[in-house]
Design an enzyme around this catalytic site. Structure first.
Site, PDB file in Angstrom:
ATOM      1  CG  ASN A 152      -0.455  -0.086   2.487  1.00  0.00           C
ATOM      2  OD1 ASN A 152       0.628  -0.619   2.680  1.00  0.00           O
ATOM      3  ND2 ASN A 152      -1.160   0.456   3.448  1.00  0.00           N
ATOM      4  N   GLY A 226       1.385  -6.414   7.040  1.00  0.00           N
ATOM      5  CA  GLY A 226       0.534  -7.026   6.022  1.00  0.00           C
ATOM      6  C   GLY A 226      -0.782  -7.477   6.628  1.00  0.00           C
ATOM      7  CB  SER A 227      -3.351  -9.661   5.258  1.00  0.00           C
ATOM      8  OG  SER A 227      -2.602 -10.835   5.005  1.00  0.00           O
ATOM      9  N   GLY A 231       0.006 -12.642   8.639  1.00  0.00           N
ATOM     10  CA  GLY A 231       0.658 -12.408   9.929  1.00  0.00           C
ATOM     11  C   GLY A 231       0.620 -13.653  10.811  1.00  0.00           C
ATOM     12  CD  GLU A 248       2.733  -2.253  13.734  1.00  0.00           C
ATOM     13  OE1 GLU A 248       1.495  -2.062  13.725  1.00  0.00           O
ATOM     14  OE2 GLU A 248       3.453  -1.912  14.679  1.00  0.00           O
ATOM     15  CB  CYS A 282      -3.029  -0.498   8.063  1.00  0.00           C
ATOM     16  SG  CYS A 282      -1.910   0.774   8.674  1.00  0.00           S
ATOM     17  CD  GLU A 456       5.691  -0.012  12.597  1.00  0.00           C
ATOM     18  OE1 GLU A 456       4.894   0.311  11.724  1.00  0.00           O
ATOM     19  OE2 GLU A 456       6.758  -0.613  12.349  1.00  0.00           O
TER      20      GLU A 456
HETATM   21  P1  NAD Z   1      -0.165  -9.666   2.588  1.00  0.00           P
HETATM   22  O1  NAD Z   1      -0.271 -10.226   3.955  1.00  0.00           O
HETATM   23  O2  NAD Z   1      -0.853 -10.346   1.498  1.00  0.00           O
HETATM   24  O3  NAD Z   1       1.362  -9.545   2.132  1.00  0.00           O
HETATM   25  C1  NAD Z   1       2.309  -8.824   2.876  1.00  0.00           C
HETATM   26  C2  NAD Z   1       3.691  -9.364   2.565  1.00  0.00           C
HETATM   27  O4  NAD Z   1       3.795 -10.704   3.039  1.00  0.00           O
HETATM   28  C3  NAD Z   1       4.045  -9.411   1.089  1.00  0.00           C
HETATM   29  O5  NAD Z   1       5.385  -8.997   0.927  1.00  0.00           O
HETATM   30  C4  NAD Z   1       3.902 -10.884   0.739  1.00  0.00           C
HETATM   31  O6  NAD Z   1       4.702 -11.299  -0.345  1.00  0.00           O
HETATM   32  C5  NAD Z   1       4.365 -11.536   2.020  1.00  0.00           C
HETATM   33  N1  NAD Z   1       3.885 -12.905   2.258  1.00  0.00           N
HETATM   34  C6  NAD Z   1       2.802 -13.529   1.750  1.00  0.00           C
HETATM   35  N2  NAD Z   1       2.695 -14.774   2.235  1.00  0.00           N
HETATM   36  C7  NAD Z   1       3.715 -14.941   3.099  1.00  0.00           C
HETATM   37  C8  NAD Z   1       4.120 -16.010   3.953  1.00  0.00           C
HETATM   38  N3  NAD Z   1       3.448 -17.155   4.020  1.00  0.00           N
HETATM   39  N4  NAD Z   1       5.204 -15.825   4.733  1.00  0.00           N
HETATM   40  C9  NAD Z   1       5.884 -14.653   4.720  1.00  0.00           C
HETATM   41  N5  NAD Z   1       5.549 -13.613   3.914  1.00  0.00           N
HETATM   42  C10 NAD Z   1       4.478 -13.755   3.116  1.00  0.00           C
HETATM   43  O7  NAD Z   1      -0.654  -8.157   2.740  1.00  0.00           O
HETATM   44  P2  NAD Z   1      -0.885  -7.093   1.569  1.00  0.00           P
HETATM   45  O8  NAD Z   1      -2.123  -7.475   0.843  1.00  0.00           O
HETATM   46  O9  NAD Z   1       0.371  -6.864   0.839  1.00  0.00           O
HETATM   47  O10 NAD Z   1      -1.147  -5.749   2.402  1.00  0.00           O
HETATM   48  C11 NAD Z   1      -2.387  -5.328   2.813  1.00  0.00           C
HETATM   49  C12 NAD Z   1      -2.574  -5.567   4.289  1.00  0.00           C
HETATM   50  O11 NAD Z   1      -1.528  -4.924   5.030  1.00  0.00           O
HETATM   51  C13 NAD Z   1      -3.857  -4.970   4.820  1.00  0.00           C
HETATM   52  O12 NAD Z   1      -4.477  -5.884   5.683  1.00  0.00           O
HETATM   53  C14 NAD Z   1      -3.378  -3.745   5.605  1.00  0.00           C
HETATM   54  O13 NAD Z   1      -4.268  -3.323   6.612  1.00  0.00           O
HETATM   55  C15 NAD Z   1      -2.087  -4.251   6.137  1.00  0.00           C
HETATM   56  N6  NAD Z   1      -1.215  -3.143   6.566  1.00  0.00           N
HETATM   57  C16 NAD Z   1      -0.987  -2.958   7.902  1.00  0.00           C
HETATM   58  C17 NAD Z   1      -0.207  -1.886   8.338  1.00  0.00           C
HETATM   59  C18 NAD Z   1       0.050  -1.647   9.810  1.00  0.00           C
HETATM   60  O14 NAD Z   1       0.982  -0.897  10.121  1.00  0.00           O
HETATM   61  N7  NAD Z   1      -0.721  -2.230  10.722  1.00  0.00           N
HETATM   62  C19 NAD Z   1       0.347  -1.025   7.393  1.00  0.00           C
HETATM   63  C20 NAD Z   1       0.092  -1.245   6.039  1.00  0.00           C
HETATM   64  C21 NAD Z   1      -0.686  -2.316   5.632  1.00  0.00           C
END
Ligand code: NAD
Length: 493
Positions: A152, A226-227, A231, A248, A282, A456
């Site tokens: 994002n 990430g998601s 996570g 996060e 997020c 963080e």
């Molecule tokens: P995602 O979880 O699909 O991917 C995030 C990262 O994880 C990518 O680099 C992906 O390649 C990697 N990944 C995927 N599978 C994995 C695995 N099994 N092991 C290790 N790494 C793996 O998330 P996304 O769709 O890229 O991002 C959107 C999400 O991120 C939303 O839910 C958003 O709310 C969240 N987000 C949170 C924050 C925060 O600070 N809380 C900030 C930005 C985005």
């Protein structure tokens, strides 16, 4: 016309200060056109291993002990990013979709964060200073941090880990999302001559690269943004060798409007806190709860705002909202909106994909929804916002809290004290009054419930990338863990 052909179409990884090409590449799509415009390296397991070894070697140098060296390197990183903000920001816009100003701004914010962390003081705590002992607690870096990032706001997200991890004395291997690898790879290229070799390694590839990183024996910390679903997997993969994990994750932030607001004024403020970056933040507002008696006035004002938005290619002048970043997310938003309509939602603005190439979706305001519909219960992460009426404040608080998410929430009122009393009751890492998604460097940014693990922000990031280190200087024989004959009382436990 938008120019999508100005930049080189191949990018390289940075491992041990060197440019590294790969056998295979992944295509990177510009979401404003739906077409691949560049190729990114696809890291192999061997190359990832080399990155980890380089990071470990770099950690075992003066780097971890020499704060002044790190401070000066970080200040130079900041200057380099500022100087390259337009170039990198443009690529961030092309791969992510955000308006150009936001793309450039995200690089400048990263520069600002390097500076902020370079200047941050991390005090050594004196927890005992008496006739028995002098006991001091300092922070010790973990070692190699594996940083796995979402699509994002790529550069900001990467530097959110790199800067505090550096400040604490760690080294980093960072992997951006496969949807947005380019701007982060450019940061690696830019900083190759600025940071000592191996302290910053940038690799790219698919989700499997992220999994290898969490399972690899070298990193002692994982910084994941990430998601929630990923996570949980990351937490599991990092568990066998007890890596420190900072998660996060996603949010489903509620905004509760109180009955004493001016509907138009509040709608103006709410709007971009929900639709900024096309809702792909997020901590964006993802649901709004409004008292029944002013619900239609607030909705009307939000609808007017939504209809006035200029949607388009982020490179074009005057564009306020870009596309959804990627095809799966675009399909998900379409699906959530279609399902909501099937559940009886009334589309008050937007509601449709925009004809033509790219993943554009109209800024959408929906009413007639309640808990039980996925658009309300889940994180939509896109430009579709449910606005729900409530009859009692208790009911609004219960609904806002009735979720496994707990990232942020906000309360809006002409009486800040009244709003703050409601904010106290919200189950969220941050509860804002009369704003949303504002960050204070002194405050921890941390999700409660399923929105995260650890915190963080400012010194809290440094804590996340360090372990406490206690030096206990005895001044008498007392206080020993094991009783020492003749040395006085012990408080052994
Ligand atoms: P995602 O979880 O699909 O991917 C995030 C990262 O994880 C990518 O680099 C992906 O390649 C990697 N990944 C995927 N599978 C994995 C695995 N099994 N092991 C290790 N790494 C793996 O998330 P996304 O769709 O890229 O991002 C959107 C999400 O991120 C939303 O839910 C958003 O709310 C969240 N987000 C949170 C924050 C925060 O600070 N809380 C900030 C930005 C985005």
């Amino acid at each position: 016309m938008s120019d999508t052909k100005t930049y080189t179409t191949t990018y390289s990884m940075t491992i041990d200060g060197q440019s590294v090409a790969t056998e295979h590449t992944i295509g990177v799509v510009n979401p404003a056109t739906g077409e691949i415009f560049a190729e990114a390296p696809e890291c192999s397991p061997e190359q990832l291993n080399q990155a980890m070894i380089a990071a470990q070697r770099a950690f075992e140098t003066d780097w971890r002990y020499d704060l002044e060296l790190r401070r000066s390197v970080m200040a130079t990183c900041a200057d380099a990013l500022d100087a390259a903000a337009e170039e990198i920001g443009r690529v961030a816009t092309m791969e992510q979709g955000m308006p150009l100003g936001a793309g450039i701004g995200s690089v400048r914010r990263a520069a600002f964060n390097f500076r902020r962390y370079a200047d941050l003081e991390v005090p050594t705590l004196v927890v005992q200073d008496d006739e028995t002992a002098l006991v001091e607690v300092s922070r010790r870096p973990l070692g190699v941090i594996a940083a796995i990032k979402p699509w994002n706001v790529p550069v900001s997200m990467a530097v959110n880990t790199i800067a505090p991890a550096f400040r604490a004395g760690n080294t980093v291997v960072v992997k951006p999302s496969p949807f947005t690898p380019l701007a982060t790879l450019m940061v690696g290229e830019l900083l190759r001559d600025v940071v000592p070799a191996g302290t910053l390694n940038v690799v790219s590839g698919g989700n499997d690269v992220g999994q290898w990183m969490t399972e690899h024996p070298i990193p002692r910390g994982v910084s994941f943004t990430g998601s929630v679903a990923t996570g949980k997997k990351v937490n599991t993969s990092a568990a066998p060798d007890l890596k420190r994990v900072l998660l996060e994750l996603g949010g489903n932030d509620a905004a509760i409007v109180l009955d004493d607001v001016d509907p138009e004024e509040v709608a103006e403020k709410l709007f971009w806190r929900a639709f900024g970056n096309a809702g792909q933040i997020c901590m964006a507002i993802k649901r709004i709860y409004v008292p029944e008696q002013i619900h239609s006035a607030v909705v009307d004002a939000l609808v007017a705002r939504a209809r006035a938005v200029t949607v388009g290619n982020g490179l074009d002048e005057g564009v306020e909202m870009g596309p959804i970043n990627n095809l799966p997310q675009y399909q998900r938003v379409r699906e959530l909106v279609a399902e909501a309509i099937g559940d009886g939602a009334v589309v008050r603005a937007g509601g449709h994909p925009i004809e033509g190439p790219g993943y554009f979706f109209e800024p959408t305001i929906l009413t007639g929804l309640a808990a039980g519909t996925r658009l309300v219960d889940e994180e939509q992460f896109g430009p579709a916002l449910p606005v729900l009426p409530y009859s009692t404040l208790e009911e609004a608080i219960e609904q806002a809290n009735g979720t496994t998410y707990g990232l942020g929430a906000s309360v809006w009122s002409s009486d800040p004290d009244r709003a703050a009393a409601v904010a106290e009751r919200l189950e969220a890492g941050t509860a804002w009054v009369n704003t949303h998604a504002a960050i204070s460097h002194g405050a921890p940014f941390a999700g409660t419930k399923w929105s995260g693990l650890g915190s963080e922000g400012g010194i809290y990031s440094v804590y996340s990338y360090t372990d406490p280190h206690v030096v206990y200087r005895a001044r008498s024989g007392a206080n020993a863990y094991l009783p020492v004959p003749g040395a006085g009382d012990s408080d052994a436990h």
